[in-house]
Scaffold this active site. Sequence first.
Site, PDB file in Angstrom:
ATOM      1  N   ASP A  84      -9.645  55.636  -5.181  1.00 30.16           N
ATOM      2  CA  ASP A  84      -9.429  54.288  -4.690  1.00 30.16           C
ATOM      3  C   ASP A  84      -8.528  54.325  -3.357  1.00 30.16           C
ATOM      4  O   ASP A  84      -7.715  55.021  -3.414  1.00 30.16           O
ATOM      5  CB  ASP A  84      -8.842  53.600  -5.879  1.00 30.16           C
ATOM      6  CG  ASP A  84      -8.295  52.036  -5.940  1.00 30.16           C
ATOM      7  OD1 ASP A  84      -9.204  51.596  -5.090  1.00 30.16           O
ATOM      8  OD2 ASP A  84      -7.617  51.765  -6.294  1.00 30.16           O
ATOM      9  N   HIS A  85      -9.007  53.498  -2.390  1.00 29.14           N
ATOM     10  CA  HIS A  85      -8.152  53.515  -1.229  1.00 29.14           C
ATOM     11  C   HIS A  85      -7.904  54.810  -0.661  1.00 29.14           C
ATOM     12  O   HIS A  85      -6.623  55.150  -0.298  1.00 29.14           O
ATOM     13  CB  HIS A  85      -6.807  52.571  -1.484  1.00 29.14           C
ATOM     14  CG  HIS A  85      -7.363  51.181  -1.635  1.00 29.14           C
ATOM     15  ND1 HIS A  85      -7.516  50.406  -0.604  1.00 29.14           N
ATOM     16  CD2 HIS A  85      -7.170  50.504  -2.832  1.00 29.14           C
ATOM     17  CE1 HIS A  85      -7.857  49.088  -1.149  1.00 29.14           C
ATOM     18  NE2 HIS A  85      -7.577  49.149  -2.455  1.00 29.14           N
ATOM     19  N   GLY A 178      -2.344  42.865  -7.280  1.00 24.87           N
ATOM     20  CA  GLY A 178      -1.087  42.540  -7.958  1.00 24.87           C
ATOM     21  C   GLY A 178      -1.285  41.017  -8.558  1.00 24.87           C
ATOM     22  O   GLY A 178      -2.372  40.549  -8.227  1.00 24.87           O
ATOM     23  N   HIS A 207     -11.465  43.536  -4.720  1.00 24.76           N
ATOM     24  CA  HIS A 207     -10.312  44.128  -5.134  1.00 24.76           C
ATOM     25  C   HIS A 207      -9.359  43.173  -5.580  1.00 24.76           C
ATOM     26  O   HIS A 207      -9.754  41.999  -5.460  1.00 24.76           O
ATOM     27  CB  HIS A 207      -9.780  44.934  -3.830  1.00 24.76           C
ATOM     28  CG  HIS A 207     -10.206  46.401  -3.640  1.00 24.76           C
ATOM     29  ND1 HIS A 207      -9.768  47.521  -3.864  1.00 24.76           N
ATOM     30  CD2 HIS A 207     -11.397  46.674  -3.245  1.00 24.76           C
ATOM     31  CE1 HIS A 207     -10.516  48.603  -3.170  1.00 24.76           C
ATOM     32  NE2 HIS A 207     -11.727  47.862  -3.090  1.00 24.76           N
ATOM     33  N   GLY A 209      -8.561  42.525  -8.809  1.00 25.18           N
ATOM     34  CA  GLY A 209      -9.146  41.718 -10.003  1.00 25.18           C
ATOM     35  C   GLY A 209      -8.306  41.166 -11.064  1.00 25.18           C
ATOM     36  O   GLY A 209      -8.603  40.300 -11.925  1.00 25.18           O
TER      37      GLY A 209
HETATM   38  P1  13P Z   1      -5.342  44.699  -9.055  1.00 28.27           P
HETATM   39  O1  13P Z   1      -3.974  45.639  -9.482  1.00 28.27           O
HETATM   40  O2  13P Z   1      -4.771  43.518  -8.583  1.00 28.27           O
HETATM   41  O3  13P Z   1      -5.800  44.610 -10.392  1.00 28.27           O
HETATM   42  O4  13P Z   1      -6.054  45.349  -8.025  1.00 28.27           O
HETATM   43  C1  13P Z   1      -6.844  46.604  -8.130  1.00 28.27           C
HETATM   44  C2  13P Z   1      -7.153  47.141  -7.134  1.00 28.27           C
HETATM   45  O5  13P Z   1      -7.993  46.493  -6.450  1.00 28.27           O
HETATM   46  C3  13P Z   1      -7.288  48.739  -6.859  1.00 28.27           C
HETATM   47  O6  13P Z   1      -8.096  49.008  -5.675  1.00 28.27           O
END
Ligand code: 13P
Length: 287
Positions: A84-85, A178, A207, A209
């Site tokens: 992720d990222h 967040g 992203h 969510g």
């Molecule tokens: P949230 O932490 O807002 O659920 O987002 C998660 C996310 O997009 C991870 O890449």
Amino acid sequence: MLVSAKEMLNKAREGKYAVGQFNINNLEWTKSILTVAEELKSPVILGVSEGAGKYMTGYKTIVGMVNGMIEEMNITVPVALHLDHGSFEGAQKCIRAGFSSIMFDGSHYPIDENIEKTKILVDACNVLGISIEAEVGSIGGEEDGVVGLGECADPKECKAIADLGVTMLAAGIGNIHGKYPANWPGLSFETLEAVKKEVGDMPLVLHGGTGIPADMIKKAISLGVAKINVNTECQLSFAEATRKYIEEGKDQQGKGFDPRKLLAPGAEAIKATVKEKMELFGSVGKA
Ligand code: 13P
């Protein structure tokens, strides 16, 4: 066996549902997410941030743990293990370690550099059959206590990145990691529609969510979103359940908390969160 996210996301886009990416931090989170995915017969993507990767001692450890769980828990649904990222270097490390999917987040580079670096990784992933997510338009979030609103991606830049052959594209549409601030104007469906027009059938990724109202999630899916990332909501439910368990102070028996019992309520809370999201995203029964 781990699979690339390509097939599950193309199916999701065609079937107008989304596959959830749930981030993992340790064995308990991973076990909870896999348990629910199998129970609900849902495909699933396990997300790993670079920070979580370091915490779990490195990407090879995670590949070993997840592959072991898939076998020992008799998991039959498609599971993708996804960075992720990722940075450019992090993405290369995950490719070498055996991840089945990566995200390269080059959204903070000038577009030409984002294109150049994404292309190098696309070529490597194509050879190995690994799926790759790219990002255009950075996602908002909290930094030093200030919540930055998410950017809206430039649809032409999205097309330039999509044309490199990525598997999926995360386009900023005002989404935020967040909790969403009270003055959040909502997702920009105008941007999403414009991006979709440029990139055609490419599965889009949402992203942030956590905390997006259900009607916006459904509309985003109807406009081409096929993958939705969730992290904070699992974190909140895990923390709350663990806090409650400690406050109740049961099961100590003179030698502190049994570590397995201590983490069990949090693991159950994550299961409930994952179930709720899979139902909302429409991925139940799609494995
Ligand atoms: P949230 O932490 O807002 O659920 O987002 C998660 C996310 O997009 C991870 O890449």
